[in-house]
Scaffold this motif. Structure first.
Motif, mmCIF file in Angstrom:
data_model
loop_
_atom_site.group_PDB
_atom_site.id
_atom_site.type_symbol
_atom_site.label_atom_id
_atom_site.label_comp_id
_atom_site.label_asym_id
_atom_site.label_seq_id
_atom_site.Cartn_x
_atom_site.Cartn_y
_atom_site.Cartn_z
ATOM 1 N N LEU A 105 -43.898 -97.791 27.525
ATOM 2 C CA LEU A 105 -42.092 -97.490 27.553
ATOM 3 C C LEU A 105 -42.401 -97.833 29.795
ATOM 4 O O LEU A 105 -41.146 -98.326 29.783
ATOM 5 C CB LEU A 105 -42.237 -95.760 27.712
ATOM 6 C CG LEU A 105 -41.770 -96.133 26.540
ATOM 7 C CD1 LEU A 105 -42.103 -93.889 26.040
ATOM 8 C CD2 LEU A 105 -40.545 -95.849 25.470
ATOM 9 N N ASP A 106 -42.838 -97.954 30.146
ATOM 10 C CA ASP A 106 -43.014 -98.215 31.801
ATOM 11 C C ASP A 106 -42.259 -100.042 31.495
ATOM 12 O O ASP A 106 -41.432 -100.163 31.841
ATOM 13 C CB ASP A 106 -44.308 -98.437 32.350
ATOM 14 C CG ASP A 106 -45.286 -96.696 32.949
ATOM 15 O OD1 ASP A 106 -43.652 -95.892 32.581
ATOM 16 O OD2 ASP A 106 -46.622 -96.586 32.820
ATOM 17 N N GLY A 107 -43.506 -100.836 31.075
ATOM 18 C CA GLY A 107 -42.743 -102.517 30.523
ATOM 19 C C GLY A 107 -41.387 -102.422 29.671
ATOM 20 O O GLY A 107 -40.752 -103.168 30.158
ATOM 21 N N LEU A 108 -41.928 -101.852 28.826
ATOM 22 C CA LEU A 108 -40.894 -102.653 27.969
ATOM 23 C C LEU A 108 -38.878 -101.469 28.774
ATOM 24 O O LEU A 108 -38.243 -102.424 28.335
ATOM 25 C CB LEU A 108 -40.926 -101.190 26.891
ATOM 26 C CG LEU A 108 -39.449 -100.830 25.423
ATOM 27 C CD1 LEU A 108 -40.009 -103.214 25.001
ATOM 28 C CD2 LEU A 108 -40.051 -100.327 24.158
ATOM 29 N N GLN A 109 -38.799 -100.524 29.265
ATOM 30 C CA GLN A 109 -37.968 -99.961 29.810
ATOM 31 C C GLN A 109 -37.648 -100.543 30.958
ATOM 32 O O GLN A 109 -35.779 -101.047 31.108
ATOM 33 C CB GLN A 109 -38.072 -97.598 29.887
ATOM 34 C CG GLN A 109 -38.320 -97.653 28.854
ATOM 35 C CD GLN A 109 -37.315 -97.190 27.335
ATOM 36 O OE1 GLN A 109 -37.360 -97.578 26.328
ATOM 37 N NE2 GLN A 109 -36.095 -97.176 27.823
ATOM 38 N N ALA A 110 -38.734 -101.842 32.016
ATOM 39 C CA ALA A 110 -38.043 -102.143 32.420
ATOM 40 C C ALA A 110 -37.290 -103.177 32.344
ATOM 41 O O ALA A 110 -36.296 -103.901 33.078
ATOM 42 C CB ALA A 110 -39.146 -102.257 33.420
ATOM 43 N N ARG A 111 -38.004 -103.726 31.579
ATOM 44 C CA ARG A 111 -37.037 -105.452 30.513
ATOM 45 C C ARG A 111 -36.049 -105.313 30.658
ATOM 46 O O ARG A 111 -35.466 -106.181 30.257
ATOM 47 C CB ARG A 111 -38.381 -106.002 29.907
ATOM 48 C CG ARG A 111 -39.715 -106.234 30.718
ATOM 49 C CD ARG A 111 -40.839 -106.891 29.886
ATOM 50 N NE ARG A 111 -39.961 -108.097 29.573
ATOM 51 C CZ ARG A 111 -40.177 -109.444 28.007
ATOM 52 N NH1 ARG A 111 -41.866 -108.956 27.708
ATOM 53 N NH2 ARG A 111 -40.009 -109.759 27.915
ATOM 54 N N ALA A 127 -29.075 -96.966 33.682
ATOM 55 C CA ALA A 127 -30.248 -96.711 34.398
ATOM 56 C C ALA A 127 -30.718 -95.615 33.075
ATOM 57 O O ALA A 127 -31.920 -95.246 33.819
ATOM 58 C CB ALA A 127 -28.874 -95.243 35.229
ATOM 59 N N ALA A 128 -29.934 -94.778 32.111
ATOM 60 C CA ALA A 128 -30.576 -93.474 31.433
ATOM 61 C C ALA A 128 -31.960 -94.414 30.830
ATOM 62 O O ALA A 128 -32.759 -94.151 30.836
ATOM 63 C CB ALA A 128 -30.060 -93.572 30.565
ATOM 64 N N ILE A 129 -31.902 -96.271 30.567
ATOM 65 C CA ILE A 129 -32.726 -96.497 29.875
ATOM 66 C C ILE A 129 -33.927 -96.611 30.759
ATOM 67 O O ILE A 129 -35.381 -97.146 30.065
ATOM 68 C CB ILE A 129 -32.436 -98.426 29.519
ATOM 69 C CG1 ILE A 129 -31.412 -98.058 27.741
ATOM 70 C CG2 ILE A 129 -33.505 -98.667 28.700
ATOM 71 C CD1 ILE A 129 -30.117 -98.509 27.680
ATOM 72 N N ARG A 130 -33.782 -97.636 32.015
ATOM 73 C CA ARG A 130 -34.893 -97.531 32.991
ATOM 74 C C ARG A 130 -35.691 -96.402 33.849
ATOM 75 O O ARG A 130 -36.784 -96.631 33.527
ATOM 76 C CB ARG A 130 -33.846 -98.174 34.451
ATOM 77 C CG ARG A 130 -34.820 -98.345 35.693
ATOM 78 C CD ARG A 130 -34.533 -98.672 37.137
ATOM 79 N NE ARG A 130 -34.398 -99.800 36.184
ATOM 80 C CZ ARG A 130 -33.176 -101.134 36.256
ATOM 81 N NH1 ARG A 130 -32.335 -100.852 36.990
ATOM 82 N NH2 ARG A 130 -33.468 -102.446 36.404
ATOM 83 N N LEU A 156 -32.594 -106.845 30.878
ATOM 84 C CA LEU A 156 -32.032 -108.164 30.455
ATOM 85 C C LEU A 156 -30.418 -107.350 30.183
ATOM 86 O O LEU A 156 -29.883 -108.002 30.345
ATOM 87 C CB LEU A 156 -32.392 -107.168 28.903
ATOM 88 C CG LEU A 156 -31.609 -107.917 27.520
ATOM 89 C CD1 LEU A 156 -31.725 -109.702 27.338
ATOM 90 C CD2 LEU A 156 -32.463 -107.595 25.780
ATOM 91 N N LEU A 157 -30.634 -106.037 29.731
ATOM 92 C CA LEU A 157 -28.779 -105.317 29.688
ATOM 93 C C LEU A 157 -28.184 -105.658 30.818
ATOM 94 O O LEU A 157 -27.041 -105.900 31.249
ATOM 95 C CB LEU A 157 -29.219 -103.590 29.316
ATOM 96 C CG LEU A 157 -29.473 -103.109 28.608
ATOM 97 C CD1 LEU A 157 -29.247 -102.493 27.908
ATOM 98 C CD2 LEU A 157 -28.421 -104.609 27.660
ATOM 99 N N GLU A 158 -29.353 -105.554 32.022
ATOM 100 C CA GLU A 158 -28.336 -105.821 33.625
ATOM 101 C C GLU A 158 -27.615 -107.748 33.676
ATOM 102 O O GLU A 158 -26.716 -107.682 34.288
ATOM 103 C CB GLU A 158 -29.125 -105.801 34.650
ATOM 104 C CG GLU A 158 -29.274 -104.568 34.836
ATOM 105 C CD GLU A 158 -30.302 -103.700 35.977
ATOM 106 O OE1 GLU A 158 -30.290 -102.691 36.774
ATOM 107 O OE2 GLU A 158 -30.762 -104.919 36.320
ATOM 108 N N ASN A 159 -27.859 -108.681 32.716
ATOM 109 C CA ASN A 159 -28.020 -109.665 33.050
ATOM 110 C C ASN A 159 -27.054 -110.654 31.740
ATOM 111 O O ASN A 159 -27.087 -111.334 32.185
ATOM 112 C CB ASN A 159 -29.776 -110.756 33.110
ATOM 113 C CG ASN A 159 -29.695 -110.354 34.676
ATOM 114 O OD1 ASN A 159 -28.789 -110.614 35.541
ATOM 115 N ND2 ASN A 159 -30.671 -109.877 34.418
#
Length: 157
Positions: free
Chosen positions: A98-104, A11-14, A108-111
């Motif tokens: 950061l918008d795209g990077l943090q979303a990706r 969540a913090a990353i997103r 990644l982490l969720e999976n």
């Protein structure tokens, strides 16, 4: 307060890009580029630094996950912060990164499975798992939001 769970780290990353945009919205060129804190980075340098270091970090994550053995390459963040692109008042490029990077990164982490969370990268400061790196970089974003607030607190009224 340290993040305890993977969900908190993700969540913090997103959420970092939205929090950052909210924090810097409407600032002038002068406010973005004036070093109000002696010896500290400007707001623009903080924003560009987040894009620079988080690009390096997601690359590290991917290499840890896909290489038989990954060794970190150190780099000088202070030297990087002195280049013209890191001092530029136009922070929109870094915010878009950061918008795209943090979303990706969050996807990644969720999976990742438990084994992947435990994969290790080797650094001069010690071996770090994906989980430890996620915790470090989730906190890294929050720390820079605090640094930006510190700059605000030093701005003349």
């Amino acid at each position: 307060m340290p993040m305890e769970t993977r969900a908190e780290m993700i969540a913090a990353i997103r959420n970092l890009p939205a929090q950052l945009r909210e924090k810097v919205s409407g600032l002038t060129v002068e406010q973005l580029t004036t070093p109000y804190n002696e010896g500290e980075w400007t707001i623009a340098q903080n924003v560009h630094h987040l894009a620079d270091t988080h690009m390096v970090c997601i690359r590290r994550f991917k290499l840890i996950l896909t290489s038989p053995e990954f060794h970190f390459t150190p780099y000088d963040v202070d030297a990087i912060a002195e280049y013209p692109d890191a001092k530029d008042a136009d922070i929109e490029h870094s915010l878009k990164i950061l918008d795209g990077l943090q979303a990706r990164w969050a996807i990644l982490l969720e999976n990742l499975n438990d084994e992947e969370w435990g994969k290790i990268g080797y650094s001069q400061r010690g071996d770090l798992s994906i989980e430890e790196l996620a915790r470090i970089y989730a906190q890294h974003g929050l720390n820079h939001l605090i640094q930006i607030q510190d700059v605000f607190d030093c701005m003349p009224a």
